[in-house]
Design a protein around this motif. Structure first.
Motif, PDB file in Angstrom:
ATOM      1  N   VAL A   2       0.838  -1.205   0.000  1.00  0.00           N
ATOM      2  CA  VAL A   2       0.000   0.000   0.000  1.00  0.00           C
ATOM      3  C   VAL A   2       0.869   1.249   0.000  1.00  0.00           C
ATOM      4  CG1 VAL A   2      -1.827   1.254   1.193  1.00  0.00           C
ATOM      5  CG2 VAL A   2      -1.782  -1.239   1.276  1.00  0.00           C
ATOM      6  N   GLU A   3       0.587   2.174  -0.906  1.00  0.00           N
ATOM      7  CA  GLU A   3       1.287   3.462  -0.915  1.00  0.00           C
ATOM      8  C   GLU A   3       0.891   4.298   0.295  1.00  0.00           C
ATOM      9  OE1 GLU A   3       0.751   5.832  -4.337  1.00  0.00           O
ATOM     10  OE2 GLU A   3       2.070   4.644  -5.625  1.00  0.00           O
ATOM     11  N   ILE A   4       1.849   5.073   0.794  1.00  0.00           N
ATOM     12  CA  ILE A   4       1.576   5.990   1.902  1.00  0.00           C
ATOM     13  C   ILE A   4       0.951   7.266   1.335  1.00  0.00           C
ATOM     14  CG2 ILE A   4       2.575   7.376   3.753  1.00  0.00           C
ATOM     15  CD1 ILE A   4       4.741   5.290   4.046  1.00  0.00           C
ATOM     16  N   LEU A   9      10.232   3.427  -2.431  1.00  0.00           N
ATOM     17  CA  LEU A   9       9.274   4.523  -2.546  1.00  0.00           C
ATOM     18  C   LEU A   9       8.808   4.668  -3.990  1.00  0.00           C
ATOM     19  CD1 LEU A   9      10.955   7.314  -0.368  1.00  0.00           C
ATOM     20  CD2 LEU A   9       8.935   5.964   0.228  1.00  0.00           C
ATOM     21  N   THR A  10       7.509   4.888  -4.172  1.00  0.00           N
ATOM     22  CA  THR A  10       6.975   5.161  -5.502  1.00  0.00           C
ATOM     23  C   THR A  10       7.161   6.643  -5.821  1.00  0.00           C
ATOM     24  OG1 THR A  10       4.764   5.648  -4.663  1.00  0.00           O
ATOM     25  CG2 THR A  10       5.250   3.340  -5.181  1.00  0.00           C
ATOM     26  N   ARG A  11       6.955   6.998  -7.076  1.00  0.00           N
ATOM     27  CA  ARG A  11       7.109   8.401  -7.453  1.00  0.00           C
ATOM     28  C   ARG A  11       6.138   9.314  -6.684  1.00  0.00           C
ATOM     29  NH1 ARG A  11       9.568  10.955 -11.577  1.00  0.00           N
ATOM     30  NH2 ARG A  11      10.064   8.951 -12.561  1.00  0.00           N
ATOM     31  N   ARG A  16       5.301  13.188  -1.838  1.00  0.00           N
ATOM     32  CA  ARG A  16       4.602  13.421  -0.568  1.00  0.00           C
ATOM     33  C   ARG A  16       5.576  13.552   0.598  1.00  0.00           C
ATOM     34  NH1 ARG A  16       1.001   8.339  -2.042  1.00  0.00           N
ATOM     35  NH2 ARG A  16      -0.405   9.268  -3.585  1.00  0.00           N
ATOM     36  N   ILE A  17       6.681  12.883   0.544  1.00  0.00           N
ATOM     37  CA  ILE A  17       7.564  12.850   1.708  1.00  0.00           C
ATOM     38  C   ILE A  17       8.142  14.220   2.011  1.00  0.00           C
ATOM     39  CG2 ILE A  17       9.716  12.253   0.517  1.00  0.00           C
ATOM     40  CD1 ILE A  17      10.241  10.278   2.846  1.00  0.00           C
TER      41      ILE A  17
END
Length: 654
Positions: free
Chosen positions: A453-455, A501-503, A508-509
């Motif tokens: 799941v993406e954050i 990490l996804t793009r 978001r980070i």
């Protein structure tokens, strides 16, 4: 049942037994009032097993009671529990020709009664054992039709046809009595869902439709009916032999049928259930049935979802169409709880996108420009996310689920939450918003799920609005949520989670790091609204208005500054907690100190205090003590975030 009622029927049965031994002319009083009171009680609450046995003994032996009275008692012979083997055999033994046998019309009523209570027999095979006796009675024309019906149930042979179907009104009354009895008696098998619950049928409003209970007609000779299952062991032993009931839509209300179809899925059964539901929708759409019909169906489907914790595709299709005709108010709480069982769906599994299928029509129906409708939706989404988390933990292959729906849901709730901060600026609403993000971080705290799941983070404006709200409970919970978010980011960037990490996450980070820097600047570093540090966003407060805010603070108190206005000592939310800590420390050393601190604590004031004979406390010790004090008061969020963000605190805690 109260004891006076039981004693009353006991007395009536005693009177009937005494009167049956005397001819009518020798009785001093008429027996008709006694018969009327007996049938009234039987109609109202039925007969318990021992009462039923006494009544059958009375009815199956030739006696001096008139035929009308005996027939009236048989017509009201409603069992309130199971029918014992001895009672069944007593009735079978009363059939046939003979001077001591009851009249043939009465025997016909007995056979009709056996048909009506067949599903309540304690041992359904008892009649199979009496098959020879029953078959040899077929030459008696007066009872042949009823006897054929009973034999059809006993043998289940295709060439034996029922004479007529059971009386629905009598059966409905029997079900009502059984239902009341089940509430009084702790029936373990029914409670656990391993026996057919015959009290679940209900009348749907707005249409002449009887929502069916489980009933199996025309079963095969080698099969087993659900009505015969009475335990988990019985279901397991006969799983492949169980005949599906005539009305499969009863699965929505009967726990045993639900278990059968979960353990033995059947495509034809699903199709039949779907057709029944679609037909009901069509009746409402065409005006042939009232919309209350749908609301009653929703209640049944709700109970099904609560019991099975699932919503199969056929019910999702029904709900999609229901939401397009629903006014958004009828049984709203029940509809929303039902929708919390919607599974993870999106285009990846060849179904319509979640928002288009469910959420869009739902919001169109529920939203009425009031905060209460918005909060209701927010609570639904919170419950939905919690159920998705449970489903993912239980899944054998998480990757096969439509996990892309989770970031989409979070983004959707982000917008709803921002709207609520404008329409309902209350602490209660803010806590409801934080409930959702607590559910989000509960999912992210599980590495096995985070791997798939993406954050997705809350929007910056929402974070700052909640942080600066006038509630320490809200600010504390927010900081705790951000601390758990930080641990999730760290897990993805380390070897704890087997993915990168996804793009979108990389974008978001940076915003998330801005949250951490801005809140740390406010609470710990004395640099509120600064934008000079890396990632700092100044809490989204424009630099152009900061001089005005500074002037306002200086005018109110020359010792105040904008940079330190939200630290542990000066923050409107934290100042009471911090000064309370100082007072507690001073009370502990009251005999040793000569001076007390007079106001908000600063690094300079602590130095001056020690010089005047007050507490000897360093600035770092003071701040660490305030964090510990907050934790002791049940407000762990801000300390948790500080310990996870500030490097010097990390080292100190280790």
């Amino acid at each position: 049942m109260s004891s006076p009622e039981r004693d009353d029927l006991d007395g009536l049965l005693g009177d009937l037994e005494a009167a049956s031994k005397l001819p009518a002319k020798r009785r001093q009083t008429s027996i008709k009032p006694t018969v009327e009171r007996t049938t009234s009680i039987l109609y109202d609450r039925g007969a318990l097993p021992d009462e039923l046995a006494r009544l059958v003994d009375l009815l199956t032996v030739r006696n001096h009671l008139d035929q009308a009275s005996l027939a009236a008692i048989v017509r009201n012979l409603y069992p309130s529990g199971k029918v014992a083997d001895e009672t069944v055999l007593r009735v079978v033994g009363a059939l046939g020709h003979g001077q001591l046998k009851p009249s043939l019309p009465l025997q016909a009523l007995f056979l009709r009664w056996l048909v009506m209570v067949y599903h309540l027999l304690e041992n359904p095979t008892i009649l199979s054992q009496a098959y020879g006796v029953l078959f040899n009675l077929l030459d008696t024309a007066a009872i042949r039709p009823q006897l054929c019906h009973l034999l059809a149930l006993v043998t289940r042979r295709k060439h034996v046809r029922p004479f007529r179907h059971p009386d629905p009104q009598w059966r409905a009354k029997l079900d009502e009595i059984q239902q009341r009895r089940s509430k009084r008696q702790d029936d373990r098998s029914v409670r656990n869902g391993f026996a057919v619950n015959h009290a679940l049928s209900r009348r749907l409003k707005g249409a002449k439709v009887l929502f069916p209970a489980v009933h199996t007609l025309h079963a095969q000779e080698s099969s087993v009916t659900l009505e015969e299952i009475d335990s988990a062991e019985s279901l397991a032993q006969n799983l492949e032999k169980v005949e599906l009931p005539t009305q499969l839509v009863a699965v929505l209300a009967d726990p045993l049928l639900q278990k059968l179809l979960l353990l033995r899925p059947d495509a034809e059964a699903s199709s039949r259930i779907s057709n029944w539901l679609v037909a009901c929708l069509g009746d409402v759409a065409s005006g042939d049935a009232d919309v209350d019909l749908l609301l009653d169906m929703i209640e049944v489907i709700h109970d099904y979802a609560v019991a099975t914790k699932t919503l199969p595709p056929l019910l999702l299709t029904f709900l999609e169409q229901f939401l397009r005709v629903w006014d958004g108010s009828g049984k709203r709480d029940m509809v929303l709880e039902l929708l919390s069982y919607v599974p993870l769906i999106d285009g990846a599994n060849k179904q319509t996108e979640l928002y288009k299928m469910i959420l869009g029509p739902l919001e169109a129906a529920v939203l009425d420009n009031t905060p209460s409708s918005q909060v209701a939706l927010l609570k639904l989404y919170t419950l939905l996310l919690r159920r998705w988390t449970v489903a993912m933990e239980a899944a054998s292959d998480v990757a096969a689920l439509a996990v892309a729906s989770i970031p989409s849901l979070i983004d959707h709730v982000n917008k709803l939450s921002l709207t609520l901060t404008q329409t309902s600026r209350t602490v209660g609403t803010y806590l409801d918003i934080l409930d959702f993000y607590t559910a989000v971080t509960a999912l992210y705290s599980k590495p096995a799920l985070l791997q798939h799941v993406e954050i997705a983070i809350p929007p910056p404006l929402l974070v700052y609005l909640l942080f600066f709200c006038p509630s320490l409970a809200v600010a504390s919970r927010l900081c705790g949520i951000l601390a758990r978010y930080k641990r999730a980011w760290e897990a993805v960037m380390s070897s704890a989670v087997a993915r990168k990490l996804t793009r979108p996450e990389r974008d978001r980070i940076q915003a998330f790091n801005g949250f951490l820097m801005d809140i740390s600047n406010c609470v710990w570093r004395g640099r509120a609204f600064s934008t000079t540090d890396e990632n700092a966003q100044g809490c989204c407060v424009p630099q152009s208005i900061q001089p005005r805010l500074e002037s306002y603070l200086r005018a109110a108190d020359s010792d105040l500054s904008l940079a330190t206005a939200f630290n542990l000592s000066h923050s409107p939310l934290l100042c009471l907690q911090s000064i309370s800590l100082v007072r507690e420390l001073e009370d502990l050393e009251a005999d040793e100190i000569r001076a007390r601190h007079g106001g908000p604590v600063t690094q300079a004031s602590l130095n001056q205090l020690a010089n005047r004979g007050g507490l000897s406390l360093s600035w770092q010790e003071y701040r660490a003590a305030v964090l510990a004090h907050l934790e002791s008061k049940g407000l762990p969020g801000i300390p948790e975030l500080m310990y996870n963000t500030m490097k010097n605190l990390m080292k100190a805690r280790k």
